[in-house]
Design a protein around this motif. Structure first.
Motif, PDB file in Angstrom:
ATOM      1  N   ILE A 194       2.875  -9.448  -3.144  1.00  0.00           N
ATOM      2  CA  ILE A 194       4.146  -9.248  -4.206  1.00  0.00           C
ATOM      3  C   ILE A 194       3.693 -10.451  -5.459  1.00  0.00           C
ATOM      4  CG2 ILE A 194       5.398 -10.879  -2.774  1.00  0.00           C
ATOM      5  CD1 ILE A 194       7.957  -9.715  -4.115  1.00  0.00           C
ATOM      6  N   VAL A 195       3.927 -10.148  -6.510  1.00  0.00           N
ATOM      7  CA  VAL A 195       3.715 -11.013  -7.684  1.00  0.00           C
ATOM      8  C   VAL A 195       4.749 -10.917  -8.789  1.00  0.00           C
ATOM      9  CG1 VAL A 195       2.121 -11.734  -9.645  1.00  0.00           C
ATOM     10  CG2 VAL A 195       1.045 -10.887  -7.632  1.00  0.00           C
ATOM     11  N   HIS A 196       5.210 -11.991  -9.044  1.00  0.00           N
ATOM     12  CA  HIS A 196       6.157 -12.160 -10.394  1.00  0.00           C
ATOM     13  C   HIS A 196       5.586 -12.034 -11.650  1.00  0.00           C
ATOM     14  CE1 HIS A 196       8.617 -13.275  -6.639  1.00  0.00           C
ATOM     15  NE2 HIS A 196       9.441 -12.766  -7.506  1.00  0.00           N
ATOM     16  N   VAL A 197       5.729 -11.173 -12.461  1.00  0.00           N
ATOM     17  CA  VAL A 197       4.961 -10.920 -13.612  1.00  0.00           C
ATOM     18  C   VAL A 197       5.779 -10.922 -14.920  1.00  0.00           C
ATOM     19  CG1 VAL A 197       3.813  -9.037 -15.042  1.00  0.00           C
ATOM     20  CG2 VAL A 197       3.549  -8.832 -12.553  1.00  0.00           C
ATOM     21  N   HIS A 198       5.144 -11.697 -15.740  1.00  0.00           N
ATOM     22  CA  HIS A 198       5.775 -12.242 -16.948  1.00  0.00           C
ATOM     23  C   HIS A 198       6.980 -13.010 -16.578  1.00  0.00           C
ATOM     24  CE1 HIS A 198       4.004  -8.329 -18.675  1.00  0.00           C
ATOM     25  NE2 HIS A 198       3.348  -9.203 -19.077  1.00  0.00           N
ATOM     26  N   TYR A 199       8.194 -12.999 -17.233  1.00  0.00           N
ATOM     27  CA  TYR A 199       9.437 -13.637 -16.932  1.00  0.00           C
ATOM     28  C   TYR A 199      10.450 -12.978 -15.971  1.00  0.00           C
ATOM     29  CZ  TYR A 199       7.432 -16.945 -20.254  1.00  0.00           C
ATOM     30  OH  TYR A 199       6.695 -17.853 -20.716  1.00  0.00           O
ATOM     31  N   ASN A 200      10.391 -11.592 -15.972  1.00  0.00           N
ATOM     32  CA  ASN A 200      11.356 -11.084 -15.279  1.00  0.00           C
ATOM     33  C   ASN A 200      10.980  -9.632 -14.568  1.00  0.00           C
ATOM     34  OD1 ASN A 200      14.326 -10.710 -14.547  1.00  0.00           O
ATOM     35  ND2 ASN A 200      14.359  -9.106 -16.273  1.00  0.00           N
ATOM     36  N   GLU A 201       9.897  -9.534 -14.044  1.00  0.00           N
ATOM     37  CA  GLU A 201       9.214  -8.329 -13.582  1.00  0.00           C
ATOM     38  C   GLU A 201       8.616  -8.680 -12.144  1.00  0.00           C
ATOM     39  OE1 GLU A 201       6.752  -5.911 -15.618  1.00  0.00           O
ATOM     40  OE2 GLU A 201       7.991  -5.735 -17.264  1.00  0.00           O
ATOM     41  N   ILE A 202       8.891  -7.828 -11.132  1.00  0.00           N
ATOM     42  CA  ILE A 202       8.306  -8.005  -9.586  1.00  0.00           C
ATOM     43  C   ILE A 202       7.664  -6.829  -9.342  1.00  0.00           C
ATOM     44  CG2 ILE A 202       8.860  -8.311  -7.269  1.00  0.00           C
ATOM     45  CD1 ILE A 202      11.689  -8.857  -8.094  1.00  0.00           C
ATOM     46  N   TRP A 203       6.033  -7.049  -9.072  1.00  0.00           N
ATOM     47  CA  TRP A 203       5.283  -5.907  -8.740  1.00  0.00           C
ATOM     48  C   TRP A 203       4.727  -6.073  -7.250  1.00  0.00           C
ATOM     49  CZ3 TRP A 203       1.133  -4.331 -12.938  1.00  0.00           C
ATOM     50  CH2 TRP A 203       1.811  -4.221 -14.232  1.00  0.00           C
ATOM     51  N   VAL A 204       4.668  -5.127  -6.654  1.00  0.00           N
ATOM     52  CA  VAL A 204       4.668  -5.089  -5.169  1.00  0.00           C
ATOM     53  C   VAL A 204       3.568  -4.024  -4.908  1.00  0.00           C
ATOM     54  CG1 VAL A 204       5.546  -4.371  -3.003  1.00  0.00           C
ATOM     55  CG2 VAL A 204       6.897  -5.935  -4.525  1.00  0.00           C
ATOM     56  N   GLN A 205       2.636  -4.509  -3.874  1.00  0.00           N
ATOM     57  CA  GLN A 205       1.664  -3.571  -3.463  1.00  0.00           C
ATOM     58  C   GLN A 205       2.159  -3.192  -1.994  1.00  0.00           C
ATOM     59  OE1 GLN A 205      -2.444  -4.478  -1.732  1.00  0.00           O
ATOM     60  NE2 GLN A 205      -2.995  -3.630  -3.740  1.00  0.00           N
ATOM     61  N   ALA A 206       2.292  -1.903  -1.710  1.00  0.00           N
ATOM     62  CA  ALA A 206       2.816  -1.252  -0.350  1.00  0.00           C
ATOM     63  C   ALA A 206       1.886  -0.316   0.002  1.00  0.00           C
ATOM     64  CB  ALA A 206       4.249  -1.164  -0.677  1.00  0.00           C
ATOM     65  N   VAL A 207       2.005  -0.347   1.402  1.00  0.00           N
ATOM     66  CA  VAL A 207       1.368   0.978   2.123  1.00  0.00           C
ATOM     67  C   VAL A 207       2.659   1.545   2.379  1.00  0.00           C
ATOM     68  CG1 VAL A 207       0.239   1.784   4.099  1.00  0.00           C
ATOM     69  CG2 VAL A 207      -0.784  -0.242   3.060  1.00  0.00           C
ATOM     70  N   LEU A 208       2.736   2.944   2.104  1.00  0.00           N
ATOM     71  CA  LEU A 208       3.764   3.725   2.318  1.00  0.00           C
ATOM     72  C   LEU A 208       3.127   5.151   2.875  1.00  0.00           C
ATOM     73  CD1 LEU A 208       5.587   3.620  -0.895  1.00  0.00           C
ATOM     74  CD2 LEU A 208       5.852   2.220   1.076  1.00  0.00           C
ATOM     75  N   ASN A 209       4.247   5.710   3.620  1.00  0.00           N
ATOM     76  CA  ASN A 209       3.663   7.343   4.002  1.00  0.00           C
ATOM     77  C   ASN A 209       3.475   8.165   2.788  1.00  0.00           C
ATOM     78  OD1 ASN A 209       4.521   6.249   6.303  1.00  0.00           O
ATOM     79  ND2 ASN A 209       6.370   7.367   6.770  1.00  0.00           N
ATOM     80  N   LYS A 210       2.217   8.768   2.740  1.00  0.00           N
ATOM     81  CA  LYS A 210       1.897   9.746   1.811  1.00  0.00           C
ATOM     82  C   LYS A 210       3.058  10.726   1.509  1.00  0.00           C
ATOM     83  CE  LYS A 210      -2.378  11.072   1.744  1.00  0.00           C
ATOM     84  NZ  LYS A 210      -3.526  11.813   2.099  1.00  0.00           N
ATOM     85  N   SER A 211       3.880  11.194   2.457  1.00  0.00           N
ATOM     86  CA  SER A 211       4.783  12.295   2.266  1.00  0.00           C
ATOM     87  C   SER A 211       5.951  11.878   1.522  1.00  0.00           C
ATOM     88  CB  SER A 211       5.227  12.755   3.509  1.00  0.00           C
ATOM     89  OG  SER A 211       5.870  11.777   4.435  1.00  0.00           O
TER      90      SER A 211
END
Length: 318
Positions: free
Chosen positions: A281-298
């Motif tokens: 998880i990374v907080h981007v710029h001043y007001n965004e949150i970006w998350v890398q996640a492993v999810l079910n392909k379905s």
């Protein structure tokens, strides 16, 4: 202190100014000796026979069940090989390698006398060309300049990874001017996330098959070479199309601080269901949150998502 890297604003690749990035969350494992190539061939998911002197390769080390122990960048370094790996996994990875190296003529240890820096943003190639005689490109993604190794990355924007000796680091430091932004490793993590490179920390080790974290998209899995740890299961998943997970990028607004490994949920009708795990998880710029996640392909990518324990709604970022 050799350098002070403040926690500055993290920028997405399309807005990134010229930035020098501390890679304090990574370390280098060095493998050398007469059997180093053969040893790594039996351990890693890539075919070592295709790793050229001027190239690097994303690879994985898996357990006997085919689950990824760690991901790494592997390249030729001096008389052996260098593996750039997340520091949280470095000691455990060395221990794991040594477990299988008893009958091989190899030495395995962490390099403590090198410095890792990232460079990216507007004008990064020009800046680098003023500091070094040789710089890498798409034809030669790894170059060596005396005791310095430089790796070139195309995605998500042109960027460079520098492996410097202490002497070269101090010389490089003297050439830094006020026109370059200094930032910590969160900036590099965001660029890795944008590039689709999986971020595996210690508590997410041995959780996923390499196909589940998109390593097949980086040609990081060989199906044709001889045996390596986990190969039978990895091949079975590949040929029978059994992989049920994939890497996704989620985004939202605001600020939250969940832990790596947190459960990701998705809303179906009026109920929330467990659908995956948070890798980074990374907080981007001043007001965004970006998350890398492993999810079910379905999963329906138009669904709403949330991190367990938090109310904030996330969407899949295309």
């Amino acid at each position: 202190m050799l350098f002070h890297f403040p926690k500055n604003v993290v920028y997405s690749s399309d807005k990134l100014p010229l930035t020098l990035i501390s890679l304090e969350e990574w370390s280098i494992i060095y493998i050398n000796g007469l059997d180093s190539k053969k040893f790594l061939q039996n351990q890693l998911t890539i075919d070592m026979n295709y790793l050229k002197q001027n190239e690097y390769q994303i690879s994985a080390h898996c357990n006997l069940n085919g689950k990824v122990y760690s991901t790494m960048l592997l390249f030729h370094y001096k008389k052996g090989y260098a593996c750039i790996i997340k520091k949280s996994l470095s000691n455990l990875q060395i221990k794991e390698f040594k477990k299988y190296s008893i009958f091989s003529k190899v030495k395995i240890y962490q390099l403590d006398n090198v410095f890792l820096l990232g460079l990216s943003g507007n004008g990064s190639k020009l800046f680098l060309s003023k500091q070094f005689v040789k710089i890498p490109n798409y034809k030669d993604p790894v170059v060596f300049d005396k005791d310095t190794s430089i790796l070139w990355f195309k995605n998500p924007c042109e960027r460079f990874l520098l492996v410097l000796s202490l002497t070269d680091f101090l010389l490089f430091k003297q050439k830094i001017n006020k026109n370059i932004l200094l930032n910590n490793s969160k900036q590099w993590i965001l660029l890795d996330i944008e590039a689709g490179y999986p971020i595996i920390e210690k508590n997410m080790s041995q959780k996923f098959l390499p196909q589940s974290i998109n390593l097949d998209k980086f040609k990081a899995i060989s199906m044709n070479k001889g045996c390596y740890y986990g190969q039978e299961i990895i091949a079975q998943v590949f040929y029978k199309d059994l992989n049920r997970h994939a890497l996704y990028l989620l985004f939202s607004k605001g600020t939250i601080h969940p832990k790596v490994g947190s459960i990701i949920e998705t809303k179906v009708l009026d109920k929330w269901f467990r659908i995956g795990f948070l890798l980074a998880i990374v907080h981007v710029h001043y007001n965004e949150i970006w998350v890398q996640a492993v999810l079910n392909k379905s999963v329906n990518i138009r669904n709403n998502f949330r991190i367990y324990g938090f109310k904030k709604i996330f969407l899949v970022k295309n």
